[in-house]
Design a protein around this motif. Sequence first.
Motif, PDB file in Angstrom:
ATOM      1  N   SER A 107       0.913  -1.110  -0.135  1.00 54.50           N
ATOM      2  CA  SER A 107       0.023  -0.035  -0.046  1.00 54.50           C
ATOM      3  C   SER A 107       0.763   1.214   0.079  1.00 54.50           C
ATOM      4  O   SER A 107       0.612   2.385  -0.719  1.00 54.50           O
ATOM      5  CB  SER A 107      -1.000   0.108   1.135  1.00 54.50           C
ATOM      6  OG  SER A 107      -1.724  -1.038   1.109  1.00 54.50           O
ATOM      7  N   SER A 108       1.970   1.182   0.778  1.00 53.00           N
ATOM      8  CA  SER A 108       2.985   2.281   1.053  1.00 53.00           C
ATOM      9  C   SER A 108       3.606   2.391  -0.407  1.00 53.00           C
ATOM     10  O   SER A 108       3.553   3.675  -0.954  1.00 53.00           O
ATOM     11  CB  SER A 108       4.088   2.181   1.973  1.00 53.00           C
ATOM     12  OG  SER A 108       3.236   2.162   3.198  1.00 53.00           O
ATOM     13  N   ALA A 109       3.869   1.449  -1.204  1.00 52.10           N
ATOM     14  CA  ALA A 109       4.406   1.501  -2.385  1.00 52.10           C
ATOM     15  C   ALA A 109       3.524   2.252  -3.382  1.00 52.10           C
ATOM     16  O   ALA A 109       3.987   2.872  -4.361  1.00 52.10           O
ATOM     17  CB  ALA A 109       4.900   0.163  -2.967  1.00 52.10           C
ATOM     18  N   GLY A 110       2.430   1.960  -3.307  1.00 50.69           N
ATOM     19  CA  GLY A 110       1.150   2.359  -4.325  1.00 50.69           C
ATOM     20  C   GLY A 110       1.067   4.030  -4.119  1.00 50.69           C
ATOM     21  O   GLY A 110       1.163   4.763  -4.861  1.00 50.69           O
ATOM     22  N   ILE A 111       1.080   4.264  -2.760  1.00 49.81           N
ATOM     23  CA  ILE A 111       0.955   5.635  -2.289  1.00 49.81           C
ATOM     24  C   ILE A 111       2.294   6.398  -2.873  1.00 49.81           C
ATOM     25  O   ILE A 111       2.436   7.267  -3.551  1.00 49.81           O
ATOM     26  CB  ILE A 111       0.859   5.889  -0.910  1.00 49.81           C
ATOM     27  CG1 ILE A 111      -0.565   5.444  -0.418  1.00 49.81           C
ATOM     28  CG2 ILE A 111       1.265   7.202  -0.302  1.00 49.81           C
ATOM     29  CD1 ILE A 111      -1.492   6.327  -1.073  1.00 49.81           C
ATOM     30  N   ALA A 154      -6.026  13.381  -1.357  1.00 48.44           N
ATOM     31  CA  ALA A 154      -6.855  12.197  -1.957  1.00 48.44           C
ATOM     32  C   ALA A 154      -7.107  11.032  -0.950  1.00 48.44           C
ATOM     33  O   ALA A 154      -8.238  10.526  -0.773  1.00 48.44           O
ATOM     34  CB  ALA A 154      -5.897  11.529  -3.253  1.00 48.44           C
ATOM     35  N   ALA A 155      -6.247  11.090   0.126  1.00 45.29           N
ATOM     36  CA  ALA A 155      -6.375   9.949   0.931  1.00 45.29           C
ATOM     37  C   ALA A 155      -7.444  10.317   2.003  1.00 45.29           C
ATOM     38  O   ALA A 155      -8.202   9.662   2.495  1.00 45.29           O
ATOM     39  CB  ALA A 155      -4.855   9.769   1.970  1.00 45.29           C
ATOM     40  N   VAL A 156      -7.544  11.638   2.360  1.00 47.51           N
ATOM     41  CA  VAL A 156      -8.238  12.010   3.408  1.00 47.51           C
ATOM     42  C   VAL A 156      -9.674  12.002   2.861  1.00 47.51           C
ATOM     43  O   VAL A 156     -10.722  11.452   3.520  1.00 47.51           O
ATOM     44  CB  VAL A 156      -7.989  13.749   3.948  1.00 47.51           C
ATOM     45  CG1 VAL A 156      -9.235  14.348   4.486  1.00 47.51           C
ATOM     46  CG2 VAL A 156      -6.700  13.607   4.526  1.00 47.51           C
ATOM     47  N   LEU A 157      -9.874  12.418   1.504  1.00 50.74           N
ATOM     48  CA  LEU A 157     -11.253  12.201   0.988  1.00 50.74           C
ATOM     49  C   LEU A 157     -11.655  10.791   0.942  1.00 50.74           C
ATOM     50  O   LEU A 157     -12.948  10.738   1.437  1.00 50.74           O
ATOM     51  CB  LEU A 157     -11.146  12.880  -0.502  1.00 50.74           C
ATOM     52  CG  LEU A 157     -12.458  12.792  -1.445  1.00 50.74           C
ATOM     53  CD1 LEU A 157     -12.959  14.095  -0.976  1.00 50.74           C
ATOM     54  CD2 LEU A 157     -12.113  12.596  -2.712  1.00 50.74           C
ATOM     55  N   SER A 158     -10.874  10.034   0.688  1.00 53.70           N
ATOM     56  CA  SER A 158     -11.149   8.482   0.396  1.00 53.70           C
ATOM     57  C   SER A 158     -11.587   8.147   1.959  1.00 53.70           C
ATOM     58  O   SER A 158     -12.301   7.289   2.221  1.00 53.70           O
ATOM     59  CB  SER A 158     -10.033   7.500  -0.009  1.00 53.70           C
ATOM     60  OG  SER A 158      -9.428   8.353  -1.085  1.00 53.70           O
ATOM     61  N   THR A 196      -3.753  10.749  -8.598  1.00 49.98           N
ATOM     62  CA  THR A 196      -4.945  10.579  -7.660  1.00 49.98           C
ATOM     63  C   THR A 196      -5.634   9.464  -7.633  1.00 49.98           C
ATOM     64  O   THR A 196      -6.419   8.782  -6.699  1.00 49.98           O
ATOM     65  CB  THR A 196      -6.018  12.105  -7.873  1.00 49.98           C
ATOM     66  OG1 THR A 196      -4.837  13.066  -7.852  1.00 49.98           O
ATOM     67  CG2 THR A 196      -6.670  12.149  -6.916  1.00 49.98           C
ATOM     68  N   ALA A 197      -5.931   8.921  -8.762  1.00 52.45           N
ATOM     69  CA  ALA A 197      -6.627   7.836  -8.947  1.00 52.45           C
ATOM     70  C   ALA A 197      -6.144   6.579  -8.119  1.00 52.45           C
ATOM     71  O   ALA A 197      -6.824   5.675  -7.644  1.00 52.45           O
ATOM     72  CB  ALA A 197      -6.807   7.472 -10.528  1.00 52.45           C
ATOM     73  N   ILE A 198      -4.707   6.633  -8.125  1.00 55.34           N
ATOM     74  CA  ILE A 198      -3.864   5.393  -7.428  1.00 55.34           C
ATOM     75  C   ILE A 198      -4.329   5.662  -5.945  1.00 55.34           C
ATOM     76  O   ILE A 198      -4.689   4.900  -5.105  1.00 55.34           O
ATOM     77  CB  ILE A 198      -2.505   5.533  -7.648  1.00 55.34           C
ATOM     78  CG1 ILE A 198      -2.138   5.210  -9.029  1.00 55.34           C
ATOM     79  CG2 ILE A 198      -1.737   4.671  -6.890  1.00 55.34           C
ATOM     80  CD1 ILE A 198      -0.789   4.795  -9.416  1.00 55.34           C
ATOM     81  N   ALA A 199      -3.705   6.970  -5.479  1.00 54.68           N
ATOM     82  CA  ALA A 199      -4.016   7.429  -4.046  1.00 54.68           C
ATOM     83  C   ALA A 199      -5.561   6.909  -3.569  1.00 54.68           C
ATOM     84  O   ALA A 199      -5.455   6.491  -2.417  1.00 54.68           O
ATOM     85  CB  ALA A 199      -3.830   8.691  -3.760  1.00 54.68           C
ATOM     86  N   VAL A 200      -6.426   7.497  -4.315  1.00 54.63           N
ATOM     87  CA  VAL A 200      -7.851   7.231  -3.702  1.00 54.63           C
ATOM     88  C   VAL A 200      -8.156   5.619  -3.952  1.00 54.63           C
ATOM     89  O   VAL A 200      -8.752   5.170  -2.970  1.00 54.63           O
ATOM     90  CB  VAL A 200      -8.878   7.925  -4.869  1.00 54.63           C
ATOM     91  CG1 VAL A 200     -10.193   7.339  -4.568  1.00 54.63           C
ATOM     92  CG2 VAL A 200      -8.735   9.174  -4.574  1.00 54.63           C
ATOM     93  N   ALA A 201      -7.724   5.102  -4.753  1.00 57.39           N
ATOM     94  CA  ALA A 201      -8.076   3.627  -4.672  1.00 57.39           C
ATOM     95  C   ALA A 201      -7.491   2.676  -3.651  1.00 57.39           C
ATOM     96  O   ALA A 201      -8.134   1.970  -3.068  1.00 57.39           O
ATOM     97  CB  ALA A 201      -7.795   2.956  -6.320  1.00 57.39           C
TER      98      ALA A 201
END
Lengths: 243, 789
Positions: free
Chosen positions: B437-441, B764-768, B668-673
């Motif tokens: 997950s961290s890698a994705g971020i 993006a993270a906070v929104l998700s 942003t798509a990645i972070a949200v997902a």
Amino acid sequence: MPEPNPQSERSAILAAHDVTKVYRMGDVDVHALRGVNVPLYEGELMVLLGPSGSGKSTLLNILGALDVPSSGRVLYRDEDIAAAGERELTEFRRDHVGFVFQFYNLVPSLTARENVALVTEITERPLDPSEALELVGLTDRMHHFPAQLSGGEQQRVAIARAVAKQPEILLCDEPTGALDFKTGIRVLEVIDEVNRSLGTTTAVITHHAPIASMADRVVSLSDGMVASDRSNEKKVSPADLTW
Amino acid sequence: MVNVLDRKLFRDLMRLKGQALTIALVVAVGVANYITLRSAWRALGDSRAAYYEQYRFADVFARLKRAPDSVADRVQDVRGVSSVYPRVVEEVLLPMVGLLTPAHGQIISLPAQGRPPMNDVLVKSGRFPESGRGNEVLIYEPFAKEHDLRPGSTVPAVLNGKLHELIVVGLALSPEYVFAIEPGGMASDDERFAPMWMSKSAMAAAFRMEGAFNDIVLRLEPGADEKAVLIAVDRILEPYGGLGAYGRDLQVSSSILDGEIAQIEAMVLFLPAVFLAVAAFLLNVVFSRMVTLQRGQIAVIKAIGYRNSTVGLHYLKMVCIIVVLGSVLGVGFGAWLADAMLDLYAGFFRLPMARGRLDLPVAINAVIASFVAAVLGIGFALHNAVTLPPAEAMRPPSPTRYRASPIERMPGLRRIRQSTMMVFREIWRRPLRTVLSSAGIAFALGIIILGRFGKDAHGPILDLQFGRQQREDISVNFTDEVEDRGLGYLAHLPGVDQVDGYRTTPVRFRSGPRWRDSILVGLPPDSHLRRLFTREFQPARIPHSGILITDVLADILEAQPGDIIEVDLKEGDRGTRQVRVSGTIDEAFGLQGYMQKRSLHELLREKPTINTALLRVDPGREAELQARLADIPTVQSIHRKRTLLEKFEEQTGRTMQVITLILTLFATAIAVAVVYNNARVSLSVRSRDLATLRVLGFTRAEVSAILLGEQAVQVFLGIPVGMVLGTWGARALLELQADPEQFRMPMLISSQTYAFSAVVVLAAAVLSALLVRRRLDTLDLVGVLKTRE
């Protein structure tokens, strides 16, 4: 109507007044409670008896501020918690009530001691977690995770967690429902012990009539109404219960 | 008739719609990315190959002063050369109406008969000039459009010091000018630079080049040794003022186009792979949880008599629907974006491009790759679902084993709160999930940096080049050297406040077998209008004696300060001189060397002269000055600094904004997902714990902190890693972008870029997280407690 109870002269710490609860299940209204009046007196051990579907869990949830009635009042001392908001209900549970459930509901990632500490960290004048575990006889198992404990042991941890905050009220919903006879007796002994040594006002829900013998007072519910409300002349020790 | 399992599938998907949609978006971005980059790569690459082939783009190029036509035959005899084409190429001024300074033209001769055998001209409208008509020209189409020229229009041009009216007979393009940039320019400027084509006879007459040529281009035989040909050609042309032959790799237009294609090629696999890997990981997280939750259902379905394969197919179908949704979105978006990107390229690279159709094989590959990634992602969960014996599946899964995490044993952390401990233990139980997950971020953040860092170096480089280094308002190049006293004449022109001049000469720097063709610049000691700076923005001085060379040149020559190198002159007596390297300078551009102006004159054995003048000008009288300068016969070109700067900013600024926006959206798509799916699964796994805590009296905020704490840790671990990744990526991209012998972009990433990327990812993270928190607020406390885990 049942006879007025002679104990009504004593002060009620928590009381349901004309409480009703209606659920909507699809297109049908289910009347779980139909005008229930039940006081809970300071220091007593009350058993709430009734077959499944009689409304006893609904009543306990309302008394414990997990749910709100459709109508009626729930008085904690002189304060109506039926009208309280979400925040006040949380505060009420946090400060005054301990819960024990049929399925223990321990946090699997925390050890026995840590599960107890979970509660002691957010309350004002808690017992030491070790002390609470000693009370339920689990001193030697306190560093085990829930998955490493038997059902009875897990339920005792749940009781220790409930009493560690030194609540005024302890609400137990079918605490022996998932346990065998012998383990169930051990759990009831612990509840009895808490009631007597700490003086915690306790309500135990069960559909096992024999358990009623250990109570100061027995309230029977049937079809959402109070069927009877009586005091036990003579309390039986949990160890002497049979069923 | 839809079968029952498919109905279940549909309802399960509806329940998971938020998760399915976010994952589909990541797939879509991956597919779109691949289609965009791959299509652009193919379109540019294929168009380049076809254009070069069809219009016979030369392999070797050489400029010289002047040689009789017979010399071309000697070049033709060089081993490996298949054909030669001698031409006349001249720089001219075009004093266009509406331009403050004259535009620059480069006129290339056309053969008397037929088409040029090499570097042919693509006539877009009009016709070729007729041999007998001296003033007819073909003109570069983009320039014509800027100035509203069409066949029949006239263009003023200063040919050999005399103003002529040239008649435009056609608009043209050429493989030689796919990226048209005037000699010594920094950016292409359609308004101010025009290649033109004119008949050889007309040019010979205007420039006195009868029977002679000053530029020659060559095609090589397949397998020819280019290096050997370059050496042989240089040897032949040397007596005729040869300036050094070079291949396509140093032909400006060709090398810029090649650089762009190489850069796309580098990203074509990398970027889409990141997105597909993230999608695979998220599918794994979501499906593992679903299979765990549906153990009972799987058991019943199997107990009834459904085959394992049916169960497997059931879950596979679900993933396929997500991938199909992502692919459809991705192909549509990719096709649009590829087109937009080619539009953007069409503004820079003038070549006939095959356009307008979706590259079908590319799209199919992208979709197949997404399916493979998705199946890999859910492989483990799928295997579990298929192989679970029905009887075992009926029982609840064995309880998860938790352990104390090592972080708790750290001194000082022993007294952490139990709720914090829950976060640590959850992380410790699934370290790989945290890492991935961290890698994705981190990738999301790195991608934002890649999209934005170009802007960071851009500002300081422009400031360095146009602010501190070039302090003039106008620079003037002369066709031949002018004596120093010419500066006095310039100083008296209207509006001139300050004048400086310097001398440049083309040379070959040599040290043993190593050599490079470049220029040597002689600056006066008190030069006010031209100063030297290193790439790190430190001012540099020219030593009293010897030569200061660019550090890249020093590396190529393997020369240290104190060493003697050889300088082959390409004008004057064309002799070879020995010069001591007195220092190196890490400049951002080129391979040039610097000397004191008087030392350069000694080297050239000439009187003090200049060939470039720098003027500081009163803005109010600039127009008047321009007109006077354009009348001076020896003036070859006039550059107005502000115009160059504006053009450069306009050209690169807009492109960068678009790239920044697109890559930021992708990231942003990645972070949200990542955050949304992890939080949703976490909520599903722990709703019972969290409901218990609520019952025990924990507030919503406290419970949210426990649920989202894990996601917060992943995001906060990802941020610094992403900054490092972004920095590495930027460096790698930079190295691909430009030939280091020509241009060395300083590695600059501003703190704003780091902050911007972190803020985007955090937002993006906070929104998700907020989306998931809403669900937490409606957690059914009673319901959860009534069920057995």
